[in-house]
Enzyme design. Structure first.
Site, short mmCIF file in Angstrom:
data_model
loop_
_atom_site.label_atom_id
_atom_site.label_comp_id
_atom_site.label_asym_id
_atom_site.label_seq_id
_atom_site.Cartn_x
_atom_site.Cartn_y
_atom_site.Cartn_z
N SER A 296 1.67 -5.29 -9.93
CA SER A 296 2.42 -5.93 -8.85
C SER A 296 3.87 -5.51 -8.69
O SER A 296 4.57 -6.02 -7.82
CB SER A 296 2.35 -7.45 -9.00
OG SER A 296 1.04 -7.89 -8.75
N LYS B 98 12.63 -11.86 -7.24
CA LYS B 98 11.34 -12.50 -6.99
C LYS B 98 11.41 -13.97 -7.39
O LYS B 98 12.03 -14.31 -8.41
CB LYS B 98 10.27 -11.77 -7.80
CG LYS B 98 8.84 -12.22 -7.58
CD LYS B 98 7.90 -11.31 -8.38
CE LYS B 98 6.44 -11.68 -8.21
NZ LYS B 98 5.56 -10.73 -8.94
N SER C 239 1.69 -9.27 -5.69
CA SER C 239 2.55 -10.44 -5.89
C SER C 239 4.02 -10.18 -5.62
O SER C 239 4.71 -11.07 -5.11
CB SER C 239 2.34 -11.03 -7.29
OG SER C 239 3.06 -10.35 -8.27
#
Length: 465
Positions: A179, A82, A155
Site C-alpha cells: 500500500s 496518512k 490503502s
C-alpha cells in the site's frame, strides 16, 4: 517564480528556495492550502485539512528564518500524513467511522521527526478502512488524478493522490501488502517501503503488526530518500524498531557501475500484461546503460506465501480490532469484516504453519539477496484497474492473489523496496516498477532510484488538473 509554478517542485528544491529566502513558508503554505480548497473537493485525498495549525507552523518557520536560527532540512515545507498516524490534537480515524472521534495527545514518532526537521503538517490523508483493501462505504474514496475511472492504489490512496496532484510536497504512507507501492505506481510517484523496523510504528494505527511498514511517498527518489532519512531510526517507544540511531544515505551516484541487479524474467512476465513487461524491459536497458550488471536469477516460488498472506494478516488484524470487533461489527465495511473473520476463524495450528512457511520463504529470499545488490520486479501485473475491475478483485481470492504477487512477499520477508515510475499505458495511466534490496539496504535503493531518475523523466510528468 510565481506560486503557480511551485506546487510540483521537489521538496528538496523548495527547501532550498525557502532557506535562500526566495519564498516564505507562509506564502507557500497559503498557496498549497488554497490549491487543496480548490481541487480536493473532487479528489477527496484529505480526511482532514489542518489550515489553522499549518498556518501557525508556517509563521513560526518564517520567524525562525528571520532570526537566522538553526533550521532543519524541511523548514517550511508542507507535507501531509496518512490518517493512520497520530497528530496531537487532531482526529485519527484510520479510514473508519468507529474511530472518527479519537484524538491522540501526542504525535506519532515519524510525524514528530518531520516536525523537528521543520516540515509543516497540512493535514491527514484519506485511506481504505483500517488500511485494508477498500474504503468504508460511508467515506468518499480518493480519486486518481490521472483518470477518475481508475484505482488510486489501495490503502495509502490519499497519500498518492495528494502528492501526485501537488497538494503536498511529500507524504507518509504505510505498506502491509503493497500500500505504499500500489498508490505510487498508480499515481506516478516514488515510494519506499523500508526494512521492517526501520521506521518506528509508534503512534501508527495497526493493521497487521508484523507486516506493517511505515514509509515516505514523494515525486522523486531524491525526495523519498530525504524523507526516509528524517523519519528512520531507532525509537525506544517502538520495541520492534531497529537499533541503528539513524539511516545513513550516501551521496547520490551518477551511475550504477558495480551494482548487481537480479531479474527473474519468468516470474516477472508470467501473467503480466505486455505493457508492464515492455516498460520493465525499457527500465532494465536504462540500468544497463548506467553501468549496472543485470543477472538472471530464479526467485523463490511466491504462491504459498501470497496465498497465506491473508491468513497471516487476518489473524493480526483480528487482534488489532479485538476491542471493537465483534462489539461494533455493524459499523464495519464488508472487506475489513471478512478479513477479521478470517483471522478469528484461524486455528493456532494453522497460524503456526503460516509462520513457519513464512520463515522458510524469508530464508530463501535472504540467500538470493546475498548474491545480488538489488532485485527488479513489477509492482503489479497490470496498470491501475478500473473501479469495476477492482470490485471483482476484492471478491475473488485468485484475482487478489495475482494483484499482490509482487508486493506482499516483501511484507512477509521485511525486505526494503522502492517503487518508481517507468512509463505510461496507452490510456495515459502511470506504470511503476520496484527495486528490492537486502535487509538494511535502503541506501542501495536510493542510489539506484536517484541514478535512474537522473536519466529518465517519467517522474517529472504530472496529471492535468
Amino acid at each position: 517564480m510565481s506560486n503557480s509554478d511551485l506546487h510540483y517542485l521537489d521538496a528538496g528544491a523548495l527547501a532550498r528556495l525557502i532557506r535562500a529566502r526566495e519564498i516564505s513558508p507562509v506564502e507557500i503554505t497559503s498557496a498549497i492550502l488554497d490549491r487543496i480548497a480548490r481541487l480536493d473537493p473532487s479528489l477527496h485525498s484529505y480526511a482532514l485539512v489542518m489550515r489553522d495549525q499549518a498556518m501557525a507552523q508556517a509563521k513560526a518557520a518564517e520567524q525562525q528564518l528571520l532570526a537566522d536560527g538553526p533550521s532543519g532540512p524541511l523548514l517550511g515545507v508542507p507535507i501531509a500524513v496518512k490518517d493512520l498516524y497520530w497528530v496531537a490534537g487532531s482526529p485519527t480515524a484510520a479510514g473508519t467511522t468507529i474511530h472518527r472521534d479519537f484524538v491522540p495527545t501526542e504525535d506519532a514518532t515519524a510525524v514528530r521527526r518531520l516536525r523537528e526537521a521543520g516540515a509543516i503538517v497540512l493535514g491527514k490523508l484519506q485511506l481504505t478502512e483500517g488500511a485494508f483493501a477498500t474504503h468504508h462505504p460511508a467515506i468518499a474514496s480518493p480519486v486518481n488524478p490521472w483518470h477518475a475511472d481508475h484505482w488510486a492504489g489501495a490503502s495509502s490512496s490519499g497519500s498518492g493522490v495528494a502528492t501526485a496532484a501537488g497538494l503536498c510536497y511529500g507524504s507518509l504512507g504505510t505498506d502491509t501488502g503493497g500500500s505504499i507501492r500500489f498508490p505510487s505506481a498508480a499515481n506516478g510517484l516514488t515510494g519506499i517501503k523500508p526494512t521492517w523496523g526501520r521506521v518506528s510504528r509508534h503512534g501508527v494505527f495497526e493493521l497487521g503488526a508484523s507486516l506493517d511498514h511505515a514509509g515516505p511517498m514523494a515525486r522523486s527518489a531524491a525526495d523519498a530518500a530525504l524523507l526516509l532519512g528524517i523519519i528512520a531510526g531507532h525509537d525506544p517507544l517502538d520495541p520492534t524498531s531497529l537499533p541503528e540511531a539513524r539511516l545513513s544515505l550516501p551521496d547520490a551516484a551518477h551511475d550504477l557501475r558495480g551494482l548487481r541487479i537480479g531479474i527473474d524474467y519468468a516470474w516477472n512476465t508470467e501473467g503480466t500484461d505486455d505493457v508492464i513487461v515492455q516498460a520493465l524491459d525499457r527500465a532494465v536497458n536504462t540500468l544497463k546503460e548506467l553501468g549496472a550488471e543485470i543477472r538472471e536469477v530464479s526467485f523463490p516460488d511466491v504462491r504459498a506465501v501470497v496465498d497465506e498472506w491473508q491468513v497471516n494478516c487476518g489473524a493480526e488484524v483480528a487482534v488489532a480490532h479485538a476491542d471493537t470487533f465483534p462489539r461494533l461489527a455493524s459499523e464495519y465495511g464488508p472487506a475489513l469484516t471478512r478479513l477479521i473473520e478470517i483471522g478469528r476463524e484461524t486455528s493456532a495450528m494453522r497460524y503456526q504453519e503460516v509462520l513457519l512457511n513464512r520463515a522458510a520463504f524469508r530464508g530463501k529470499v535472504n540467500k538470493l539477496m546475498s548474491e545480488i545488490d538489488l532485485l527488479i520486479a513489477p509492482v503489479q501485473p497490470f496498470a491501475a484497474p478500473t473501479h469495476d475491475q477492482l470490485s471483482a478483485l476484492a471478491q475473488d481470492p485468485d484475482l487478489n492473489a495475482r494483484l499482490i504477487q509482487f508486493t506482499a512477499p516483501f511484507n512477509s520477508t521485511g525486505h526494503p523496496s522502492m517503487a518508481l515510475p517507468c512509463g505510461f499505458t496507452s490510456a495515459g495511466l502511470p506504470i511503476g516498477f520496484q527495486f528490492v534490496a537486502p535487509h538494511g539496504g535502503e541506501a542501495l535503493l536510493c542510489r539506484a532510484g536517484i541514478a535512474f531518475q537522473r536519466v529518465t523523466n517519467w517522474h517529472c510528468a504530472h496529471p492535468s488538473l
